[in-house]
Design an enzyme around this catalytic site. Structure first.
Site, PDB file in Angstrom:
ATOM      1  CB  SER A 164      -0.890   0.023   1.240  1.00 20.10           C
ATOM      2  OG  SER A 164      -1.455   1.322   1.376  1.00 20.10           O
ATOM      3  CG  HIS A 176      -3.668  -1.870  -1.644  1.00 17.25           C
ATOM      4  ND1 HIS A 176      -4.687  -2.747  -1.964  1.00 17.25           N
ATOM      5  CD2 HIS A 176      -4.158  -1.096  -0.648  1.00 17.25           C
ATOM      6  CE1 HIS A 176      -5.734  -2.526  -1.200  1.00 17.25           C
ATOM      7  NE2 HIS A 176      -5.455  -1.518  -0.393  1.00 17.25           N
ATOM      8  CG  ASP A 225      -5.234   1.949   0.868  1.00 22.95           C
ATOM      9  OD1 ASP A 225      -6.155   1.120   0.739  1.00 22.95           O
ATOM     10  OD2 ASP A 225      -4.105   1.662   1.328  1.00 22.95           O
ATOM     11  CG  MET A 277      -8.800   6.409   2.319  1.00 26.12           C
ATOM     12  SD  MET A 277      -8.037   6.382   3.943  1.00 26.12           S
ATOM     13  CE  MET A 277      -7.144   4.825   3.864  1.00 26.12           C
ATOM     14  CG  HIS A 321      -9.201  -0.566  -0.718  1.00 23.62           C
ATOM     15  ND1 HIS A 321      -8.642  -0.729   0.535  1.00 23.62           N
ATOM     16  CD2 HIS A 321     -10.545  -0.684  -0.544  1.00 23.62           C
ATOM     17  CE1 HIS A 321      -9.607  -0.934   1.415  1.00 23.62           C
ATOM     18  NE2 HIS A 321     -10.760  -0.906   0.790  1.00 23.62           N
ATOM     19  CG  MET A 325     -11.709   2.442   1.600  1.00 27.80           C
ATOM     20  SD  MET A 325     -10.202   2.471   2.598  1.00 27.80           S
ATOM     21  CE  MET A 325      -8.963   2.638   1.319  1.00 27.80           C
ATOM     22  CG  MET A 383     -11.584  -3.785   4.780  1.00 29.69           C
ATOM     23  SD  MET A 383     -10.109  -3.277   3.895  1.00 29.69           S
ATOM     24  CE  MET A 383      -9.248  -2.304   5.138  1.00 29.69           C
ATOM     25  CG  ASP A 385      -6.107  -3.400   3.018  1.00 34.74           C
ATOM     26  OD1 ASP A 385      -5.050  -3.059   3.578  1.00 34.74           O
ATOM     27  OD2 ASP A 385      -6.805  -2.620   2.333  1.00 34.74           O
TER      28      ASP A 385
HETATM   29  C1  DX5 Z   1      -6.714   0.965   5.466  1.00 37.06           C
HETATM   30  C2  DX5 Z   1      -6.099   0.649   4.112  1.00 37.06           C
HETATM   31  C3  DX5 Z   1      -4.948  -0.296   4.147  1.00 37.06           C
HETATM   32  C4  DX5 Z   1      -3.827   0.066   5.062  1.00 37.06           C
HETATM   33  C5  DX5 Z   1      -2.648  -0.867   4.964  1.00 37.06           C
HETATM   34  O1  DX5 Z   1      -7.876   1.670   5.287  1.00 37.06           O
HETATM   35  O2  DX5 Z   1      -7.072   0.088   3.268  1.00 37.06           O
HETATM   36  O3  DX5 Z   1      -4.498  -0.559   2.824  1.00 37.06           O
HETATM   37  O4  DX5 Z   1      -3.407   1.353   4.857  1.00 37.06           O
HETATM   38  O5  DX5 Z   1      -1.639  -0.350   5.749  1.00 37.06           O
HETATM   39  P1  DX5 Z   1      -1.019  -1.091   7.027  1.00 37.06           P
HETATM   40  O6  DX5 Z   1      -0.279  -2.265   6.469  1.00 37.06           O
HETATM   41  O7  DX5 Z   1      -0.146  -0.053   7.621  1.00 37.06           O
HETATM   42  O8  DX5 Z   1      -2.145  -1.489   7.907  1.00 37.06           O
HETATM   43 ZN    ZN Z   2      -6.498  -0.812   1.295  1.00 30.77          ZN
END
Ligand code: DX5
Ligand code: ZN
Length: 219
Positions: A9, A34, A36, A38, A67, A69, A138, A176
């Site tokens: 990530s 990956h 993320d 948000m 991913h 969110m 998750m 994840d």
């Molecule tokens: C959380 C994310 C993850 C997360 C992974 O919302 O979807 O991808 O950041 O990071 P670590 O490995 O630090 O938990």
């Molecule tokens: Zn993620």
């Protein structure tokens, strides 16, 4: 059993040098990247969107495992596809019709993933398992990197893996959140074949990405 793949990530990367961070991941043996995304609404944090994915696209040959969110997600799926996402994973809570959003992702020629929060039951996705390419389990509540792994998702991974075997299906099981050298083995043994990791990959062993990916892959 499928080959174990690692999807680092970039949430834990140096955001001022994302292109070189991605090169380091590629050279270190990552299987995909990956990303993320948000929105400060579905989750309490804000990260990045399609323009950054587009800007990074030419810097690596690795697939982008995006991913989402964000809520509502449906109207933005095409933007992420056009930007260069290869796998697009959505949360059921963020769309009025999960099947319509899955079909939209697949019609765009992308792999479709569905993500289950720690409290979201497998039954929410069960009837779509023939259609989708991936289930993202998750193991933290989404929103932030660096959180602690929730161990009671292990039975959920096992249950999903059992359904997959019983129905002779081929989707990936990705996990994840909070993955580290202590829990990776149990996650893989439970049936995951893709591990996401931010903190462990970027911070352990003084940031030796190659070594950290190797350790996570070995069981
Ligand atoms: C959380 C994310 C993850 C997360 C992974 O919302 O979807 O991808 O950041 O990071 P670590 O490995 O630090 O938990
Ligand atoms: Zn993620």
């Amino acid at each position: 059993m499928k080959k174990i793949q690692i999807s680092p990530s970039i949430l834990s990367a140096d955001f001022s040098q994302l292109s070189s961070e991605i090169k380091k991941l590629e050279n270190g043996g990552a299987d995909m990247i990956h990303v993320d995304v948000m929105d400060g609404h579905f989750v309490p944090n804000l990260t990045l969107g399609p323009p950054i994915i587009k800007a990074l696209r030419s810097h690596t040959k690795l697939p982008f495992d995006v991913h989402l969110m964000i809520s509502p997600v449906h109207k933005y799926i095409k933007n992420f596809s056009d930007a260069g996402a290869d796998i697009i994973t959505i949360h059921p809570e963020t769309t009025d019709s999960l099947i319509d959003s899955i079909n939209h992702i697949k019609d765009l020629g992308k792999k479709a993933g569905v993500s289950l929060n720690p409290k979201t039951e497998i039954s929410v996705v069960e009837k779509y398992l023939e259609k989708i390419n991936l289930v993202l389990i998750m193991s933290v509540n989404p929103g932030f990197g660096g959180q602690k792994f929730i161990p009671n998702v292990i039975p959920k991974i096992k249950e999903l893996s059992r359904i997959k075997k019983d129905k002779n299906l081929n989707f990936d099981i990705e996990v994840d959140g909070g993955i580290n050298f202590e829990n990776s083995k149990s996650v893989i043994e439970a049936g995951a074949n893709i591990l996401v990791s931010g903190t462990t990959i970027f911070k352990e062993n003084s940031g030796d990405i190659k070594k950290n990916i190797e350790i996570l892959k070995s069981i």
